[in-house]
Design an enzyme around this catalytic site. Structure first.
Site, PDB file in Angstrom:
ATOM      1  N   HIS A 147      -1.153   8.855  -4.711  1.00 25.25           N
ATOM      2  CA  HIS A 147      -2.182   8.036  -4.078  1.00 25.25           C
ATOM      3  C   HIS A 147      -3.552   8.396  -4.645  1.00 25.25           C
ATOM      4  CE1 HIS A 147      -4.390   5.634  -1.439  1.00 25.25           C
ATOM      5  NE2 HIS A 147      -4.101   6.174  -0.268  1.00 25.25           N
ATOM      6  N   HIS A 155       0.860  -1.191   0.000  1.00 21.13           N
ATOM      7  CA  HIS A 155       0.000   0.000   0.000  1.00 21.13           C
ATOM      8  C   HIS A 155       0.894   1.239   0.000  1.00 21.13           C
ATOM      9  CE1 HIS A 155      -3.728   2.105   0.455  1.00 21.13           C
ATOM     10  NE2 HIS A 155      -3.408   2.616   1.635  1.00 21.13           N
TER      11      HIS A 155
END
Length: 416
Positions: free
Chosen positions: A345, A311
């Site tokens: 992101h 992530h």
């Protein structure tokens, strides 16, 4: 790899037969993958809309032309998030070699991750309401902003009449969508599922909101180096837009029609931290449940994982917690990377982009580098790939996603 799960039941492999990507690294899968493979730096740009009210730089899909996707007449009928999604979906369906004119649409499902909906539309129309009055608000406002329309527009575009769903698990949404899509295949509800994630959250209010939380990088003097996952000098993520779509089929069906299979989605796990609205559980209890569930679902042991597509948001707490999770469950054997050093992101789209990158890692035997990683944080006790990618015959890849609300989702992909 055993291919078995506890109780002796065979694992279920969903074949990835099509990919479509619209990311800050490039338009289309080939350009996106090349940008991610190169790992030269954050694909950030300064935008006038953010001057003076938020960090002035974000990651946008370069030179995106809505008219090229849906035509001039229809281009104004969609929010940017839906246009990015449709572009990725069109590429993915074509890549899979499927013809929507001839398939049985009742057997085709759509599952898309989208957490915010039509943010750009909502903000623009609210401004119009305040400045010009209610009669000037678009009658298309609701379908353009509703998150469910991410799946709805894809279903309409391809005549997909199977289950049409949107998953909203914050930054885990794209991963949750792919895991849910695999379950539709496993259950027999669908023969083909178009799945992935999309987000276009680069509006003044949303970017400012993340800034007020202290989540964004303030490295305005060097935006190419702003997103620094796992680096000792990381200071937050760079907000991004993007979309990625995977076409999934049962492995036996894909083989029977002679499809090219890029990779298999062989395991999925999900859980909740039940700890804090925005901060991860420092003990990794919930995230560990999701990762272990994905391993168990695939019948694969922790020592068999070759690579983790992390992530890796480039925030201090999240990177440290995820590193702790990986080491606790998988040890220090897997090569680790975060593509957010390049792409920024993209929230709900991130997990889908990273799943696509994981599939390409397996296909090409290449682990991309983590961009801008100059000095590994001593707290990150992992082998994080930096500077240059690694050629490696990876057989098993884990892709992690974690969202606000403590929502965790993990995919496990294997070589076709």
């Amino acid at each position: 790899m055993t291919g078995e799960r506890s109780g002796g039941r065979r694992r279920f492999d969903a074949a990835v037969t099509g990919l479509g990507m619209m990311t800050p690294a490039g338009k289309g899968t080939a350009a996106s993958w090349e940008g991610i493979r190169r790992g030269a730096g954050t694909e950030a740009v300064r935008v006038p809309e953010l001057v003076g009210i938020a960090p002035e730089f974000v990651c946008q899909v370069p030179d995106f032309d809505p008219v090229a996707v849906v035509g001039r007449r229809r281009a104004g009928q969609f929010d940017r998030s839906s246009l990015l999604l449709l572009a990725a979906a069109m590429e993915a369906v074509a890549d899979a070699g499927l013809d929507p004119q001839s398939w049985d649409g009742t057997r085709v499902g759509v599952v898309i991750g989208n957490g915010i909906g039509g943010a750009e539309t909502w903000e623009a129309q609210h401004r119009r309401l305040l400045e010009r009055g209610p009669r000037r608000v678009s009658p298309r406002l609701i379908p353009m902003l509703s998150p469910n329309m991410a799946a709805g527009y894809v279903s309409l575009e391809f005549g997909a009449r199977g289950p049409s769903l949107v998953t909203a698990t914050a930054c885990a949404s794209g991963t949750t969508a792919i895991g849910t899509a695999r379950e539709l295949l496993r259950s027999g509800a669908c023969d083909v599922v178009i799945t992935g994630g999309a987000e276009a959250p680069l509006t003044p209010s949303l970017v400012t909101g993340f800034q007020q939380m202290g989540a964004l990088s303030g490295r305005g003097d060097d935006i190419r180096a702003a997103s620094r996952p796992f680096d000792a000098d990381r200071d937050g993520f760079v907000a991004a837009e993007g979309a990625a779509v995977l076409v999934l089929e049962r492995a036996r069906d894909a083989r029977a029609r002679g499809a090219r299979i890029r990779a298999m989605v062989s395991g999925y796990g999900a859980s909740a931290d039940a700890y804090h609205p925005t901060a991860p559980d420092p003990e990794c209890t919930g995230a560990s449940l999701a990762l272990r569930a994905a391993l168990r679902d695939a019948g694969i042991g922790p020592g068999e994982v070759d690579h983790v597509n992390a992530h890796g948001t480039a925030t201090r707490i999240n990177d440290a917690t995820e590193a702790r999770l990986i080491r606790q469950v998988l040890g220090d054997r897997p090569l680790v990377t975060s593509v957010k050093g390049v792409t920024g992101h993209s929230l709900s789209a991130a997990g889908a982009i990273e799943a696509a990158a994981s599939a390409l890692t397996l296909q090409d035997s290449f682990v991309p580098p983590t961009a801008n990683l100059e000095s590994l944080d001593p707290e990150i006790e992992l082998e994080v790939v930096a500077k240059e990618g690694r050629w490696t015959p990876a057989e098993v890849v884990v892709s992690n996603s974690f969202g606000f609300g403590g929502q965790n989702a993990v995919l496990l992909l294997t070589r076709a």
